[in-house]
Design an enzyme around this catalytic site. Structure first.
Site, PDB file in Angstrom:
ATOM      1  N   GLN A  29     -10.183  -0.162   4.108  1.00 45.14           N
ATOM      2  CA  GLN A  29     -10.764  -0.678   2.853  1.00 45.14           C
ATOM      3  C   GLN A  29     -12.293  -0.689   2.881  1.00 45.14           C
ATOM      4  O   GLN A  29     -12.917  -0.779   1.830  1.00 45.14           O
ATOM      5  CB  GLN A  29     -10.225  -2.089   2.546  1.00 45.14           C
ATOM      6  CG  GLN A  29      -8.725  -2.087   2.202  1.00 45.14           C
ATOM      7  CD  GLN A  29      -8.209  -3.473   1.907  1.00 45.14           C
ATOM      8  OE1 GLN A  29      -7.863  -4.216   2.816  1.00 45.14           O
ATOM      9  NE2 GLN A  29      -8.166  -3.835   0.640  1.00 45.14           N
ATOM     10  N   CYS A  36      -5.018  -7.296  -4.281  1.00 47.15           N
ATOM     11  CA  CYS A  36      -5.607  -6.438  -3.254  1.00 47.15           C
ATOM     12  C   CYS A  36      -7.084  -6.276  -3.567  1.00 47.15           C
ATOM     13  O   CYS A  36      -7.452  -6.025  -4.714  1.00 47.15           O
ATOM     14  CB  CYS A  36      -4.918  -5.076  -3.233  1.00 47.15           C
ATOM     15  SG  CYS A  36      -5.576  -3.969  -1.980  1.00 47.15           S
ATOM     16  N   LEU A  37      -7.915  -6.407  -2.539  1.00 49.40           N
ATOM     17  CA  LEU A  37      -9.363  -6.292  -2.748  1.00 49.40           C
ATOM     18  C   LEU A  37      -9.757  -4.885  -3.201  1.00 49.40           C
ATOM     19  O   LEU A  37     -10.831  -4.710  -3.775  1.00 49.40           O
ATOM     20  CB  LEU A  37     -10.115  -6.691  -1.470  1.00 49.40           C
ATOM     21  CG  LEU A  37      -9.926  -8.163  -1.058  1.00 49.40           C
ATOM     22  CD1 LEU A  37     -10.568  -8.408   0.295  1.00 49.40           C
ATOM     23  CD2 LEU A  37     -10.502  -9.105  -2.112  1.00 49.40           C
ATOM     24  N   HIS A  51       1.602  -5.967   3.826  1.00 46.98           N
ATOM     25  CA  HIS A  51       0.603  -5.393   2.906  1.00 46.98           C
ATOM     26  C   HIS A  51      -0.494  -4.659   3.699  1.00 46.98           C
ATOM     27  O   HIS A  51      -0.891  -3.548   3.336  1.00 46.98           O
ATOM     28  CB  HIS A  51       0.027  -6.543   2.067  1.00 46.98           C
ATOM     29  CG  HIS A  51      -1.116  -6.202   1.154  1.00 46.98           C
ATOM     30  ND1 HIS A  51      -1.040  -6.325  -0.219  1.00 46.98           N
ATOM     31  CD2 HIS A  51      -2.388  -5.779   1.408  1.00 46.98           C
ATOM     32  CE1 HIS A  51      -2.195  -5.963  -0.761  1.00 46.98           C
ATOM     33  NE2 HIS A  51      -3.041  -5.642   0.201  1.00 46.98           N
TER      34      HIS A  51
END
Ligand code: GNR
Ligand code: NI
Length: 173
Positions: free
Chosen positions: A50, A93-94, A135
């Protein structure tokens, strides 16, 4: 140092991440950055991909209060088994800002991982921690929670994110 979080659609988020061969200070410093980025966001989990680093690294902290922080550093996390019974959580979710959906996953899981000292550990998880672990391990394999939704819902969310990203660009330029 706080890092920038990638937002879907981004081809990097769809790549498979590589395992860590040796836990050294570079890895420990990277995970420190990941934790800072996660707390700042704020979020309860973050995978290295991410922030654009294609390594099998995850940080998690599901503690509610800022004063009682309880971070987990997961290197090469691997889910060994999952329960038959499932649970449903509203996931965010970021990398999917402002988007939330109820996702059904195995309620419990058994995780194997390497800690910051290079020591192999096992962890039995249930509740929100189990969902968060699944996740994050999905991120390491290029999977996002919207992949579990119908094509219609997924396409709607991606359309909103494309619009959101264009709006961010406009502010920056
Ligand atoms: O902050 C997050 N909250 C969350 C809520 C329910 C299930 C999973 C998560 S993880 C998410 C942060 C994130 O994007 N991690 O990859
Ligand atoms: Ni996420």
């Amino acid at each position: 140092m706080k890092r920038k979080i990638l937002i879907e659609p981004d081809p990097i988020l769809r790549k498979k991440c590589e395992p860590i061969e040796k836990v050294n200070d570079d890895i420990r410093n990277l995970m420190k950055d990941m934790l800072q980025t996660m707390y700042d966001a704020p979020g309860i989990g973050l995978a290295a991909v991410q922030i654009g680093v294609l390594k099998r690294l995850v940080v998690i902290d599901i503690s509610k209060e800022e004063k009682k922080r309880d971070p987990l550093f997961l290197i090469n996390p691997e889910i060994l088994s999952k329960s038959e019974n499932t649970s449903v959580y509203e996931e965010g979710c970021l990398s999917l800002p402002g988007q939330f959906a109820e996702i059904e996953r195995p309620a419990k899981c058994l995780l194997k991982y390497v800690d910051l000292n290079g020591k192999e550990k096992k962890l039995k998880a249930d509740g929100l921690l189990s969902t968060c672990i699944q996740h994050e391990v999905d991120h390491l394999n290029g999977i996002l929670f919207i992949d579990y939704l119908s094509k219609l819902k997924k396409d709607m969310i991606i359309k909103k994110l494309v619009k959101h990203k264009k709006e961010i660009e406009r502010v920056v330029v």
